[in-house]
Design a protein around this motif. Structure first.
Motif, short mmCIF file in Angstrom:
data_model
loop_
_atom_site.label_atom_id
_atom_site.label_comp_id
_atom_site.label_asym_id
_atom_site.label_seq_id
_atom_site.Cartn_x
_atom_site.Cartn_y
_atom_site.Cartn_z
N PRO A 12 32.47 60.82 83.17
CA PRO A 12 32.62 60.32 84.54
C PRO A 12 31.29 59.83 85.09
N GLY A 13 31.30 58.69 85.76
CA GLY A 13 30.07 58.14 86.33
C GLY A 13 30.32 56.78 86.94
N ILE A 14 29.28 56.20 87.52
CA ILE A 14 29.36 54.89 88.16
C ILE A 14 29.16 53.79 87.12
N VAL A 15 30.03 52.79 87.16
CA VAL A 15 29.89 51.63 86.28
C VAL A 15 29.04 50.59 87.00
N ASN A 16 27.77 50.45 86.60
CA ASN A 16 26.89 49.51 87.29
C ASN A 16 27.13 48.09 86.80
N LYS A 17 26.64 47.13 87.58
CA LYS A 17 26.88 45.73 87.26
C LYS A 17 26.03 45.24 86.09
N GLN A 18 24.93 45.96 85.80
CA GLN A 18 24.04 45.51 84.73
C GLN A 18 24.63 45.76 83.34
N GLY A 19 25.53 46.69 83.24
CA GLY A 19 26.07 47.04 81.93
C GLY A 19 27.54 46.71 81.82
N ARG A 20 28.08 46.87 80.63
CA ARG A 20 29.51 46.69 80.43
C ARG A 20 30.00 47.79 79.49
N LEU A 21 31.21 48.23 79.72
CA LEU A 21 31.75 49.33 78.94
C LEU A 21 32.28 48.84 77.60
N PRO A 22 32.24 49.69 76.59
CA PRO A 22 32.86 49.32 75.31
C PRO A 22 34.38 49.29 75.44
N ASP A 23 35.04 48.75 74.44
CA ASP A 23 36.50 48.72 74.45
C ASP A 23 37.05 50.13 74.43
N PRO A 24 38.15 50.38 75.15
CA PRO A 24 38.75 51.72 75.13
C PRO A 24 39.27 52.06 73.75
N SER A 25 39.37 53.35 73.49
CA SER A 25 39.82 53.79 72.17
C SER A 25 41.34 53.83 72.05
N GLU A 26 42.05 53.87 73.20
CA GLU A 26 43.50 53.94 73.14
C GLU A 26 44.11 53.54 74.48
N LEU A 27 45.40 53.23 74.45
CA LEU A 27 46.20 53.04 75.65
C LEU A 27 47.11 54.25 75.78
N VAL A 28 47.08 54.89 76.95
CA VAL A 28 47.86 56.11 77.13
C VAL A 28 48.82 55.94 78.30
N CYS A 29 49.91 56.68 78.26
CA CYS A 29 50.90 56.69 79.32
C CYS A 29 50.73 57.97 80.12
N VAL A 30 50.45 57.82 81.41
CA VAL A 30 50.23 58.98 82.27
C VAL A 30 51.24 58.95 83.41
N GLU A 31 51.57 60.13 83.91
CA GLU A 31 52.48 60.25 85.05
C GLU A 31 51.68 60.69 86.26
N ILE A 32 51.61 59.81 87.27
CA ILE A 32 50.77 60.07 88.44
C ILE A 32 51.48 59.56 89.69
N PRO A 33 51.09 60.07 90.88
CA PRO A 33 51.59 59.49 92.13
C PRO A 33 50.89 58.15 92.40
N LYS A 34 51.66 57.09 92.58
CA LYS A 34 51.12 55.77 92.90
C LYS A 34 51.42 55.45 94.36
N ILE A 35 50.42 54.94 95.07
CA ILE A 35 50.57 54.61 96.49
C ILE A 35 51.26 53.26 96.62
N PHE A 36 52.41 53.23 97.30
CA PHE A 36 53.14 51.98 97.51
C PHE A 36 52.85 51.38 98.88
N ASP A 37 52.51 52.21 99.86
CA ASP A 37 52.16 51.70 101.19
C ASP A 37 51.38 52.78 101.92
N GLN A 38 50.54 52.36 102.86
CA GLN A 38 49.79 53.31 103.68
C GLN A 38 49.41 52.65 105.00
N CYS A 39 49.26 53.47 106.03
CA CYS A 39 48.86 52.96 107.34
C CYS A 39 48.05 54.03 108.06
N LEU A 40 47.39 53.63 109.14
CA LEU A 40 46.47 54.50 109.86
C LEU A 40 47.01 54.84 111.24
N ILE A 41 46.94 56.13 111.58
CA ILE A 41 47.22 56.61 112.94
C ILE A 41 45.89 57.04 113.55
#
Length: 257
Positions: A12-41
């Motif tokens: 884990p870390g910040i991806v700076n603009k000076q560098g570029r990441l190597p290709d990922p080693s795999e594609l994985v399927c994860v189950e997560i909550p995805k935000i479909f809409d949000q608003c501010l009160i």
């Protein structure tokens, strides 16, 4: 400067603009909550008798206090979602009118005439209406089971979530109609309302998160006298708020020009 892939260690870390990441080693399927809409009160509430409005609340006054002297501050803000009503909007699939009821709780601290610190619990019941909110129903139904199987339960894949930042903007000790001392609080808060849906996403991945190699750091106890000796000498007098007696040279040059 690009990253040396051989020396790159995924973590884990910040991806700076000076560098570029190597290709990922795999594609994985994860189950997560995805935000479909949000608003501010956003609300700034003061105490007022009668029905609650967008600017007033009748629960921002404490019970009668015994010999209060001075309000100190408020702390431990919390929000709890009580109920959610979802009303479909005709002709707009997935959009709903949302009615949410929630409680904001916090403690207000004050000092009494004997110099004793005391606190008062506030619980503010609020209801807000979001006229148009994209909150689609899940197509698939989710059921999860744990060992033993008798604990199997159906899960609501559609989630309404509240995130809050709040503060007491002011606290004032006044007398009510019965001549009792009470504490009125001015409350300001921001609440982000989110509609989340549990989905499966296909994402690139590098590997499992690495196990930390270093042990947890301990904060050594420091002798207070040694810390005092190393500290800089403090100011003995406050900064003065003075105006210059004569204009700057640049100002004179501008006037001559």
């Amino acid at each position: 400067m690009s990253i040396n892939f051989k020396k790159f260690s995924p973590r884990p870390g910040i991806v700076n603009k000076q560098g570029r990441l190597p290709d990922p080693s795999e594609l994985v399927c994860v189950e997560i909550p995805k935000i479909f809409d949000q608003c501010l009160i956003k609300r700034c509430l003061v105490y007022c008798e009668g029905p609650d409005t967008n600017t007033t609340d009748c629960e921002l006054r404490s019970d009668p206090l015994i010999d209060p002297k001075r309000y100190i501050g408020s702390r431990d803000f919390n929000v709890k979602l009580i109920s959610v009503d979802k009303i479909p909007i005709k002709g707009k699939p997935g959009f709903k009118k949302i009615v949410i009821s929630y409680i904001i709780s916090f403690y207000a601290d004050y000092i009494d005439c004997n110099g004793v610190n005391k606190s008062e619990l506030y619980e503010i019941n609020r209801t807000d209406v979001i006229g148009k909110f994209y909150c689609p129903d899940s197509v698939a139904q989710i059921s999860a089971s744990y060992v033993p199987v008798i604990d199997a339960q159906d899960l609501d894949s559609n989630i309404i979530k509240l995130e809050m930042v709040a503060q007491a903007l002011n606290g004032e000790i006044v007398e009510d109609e019965n001549c009792d001392s009470v504490l009125d609080i001015t409350l300001g808060y921001y609440i982000v309302v989110k509609c989340e849906l549990i989905v499966q996403l296909l994402i690139p991945a590098y590997d499992y998160c690495p196990v930390p190699k270093e042990p947890c750091k301990e904060e050594p106890e420091e002798d207070p006298c040694e810390k005092f000796v190393r500290a800089p000498i403090p100011k003995f007098y406050p900064d003065q708020n003075l105006e210059p007696l004569f204009p700057d040279c640049d100002d004179n040059a501008d006037e001559n020009n």
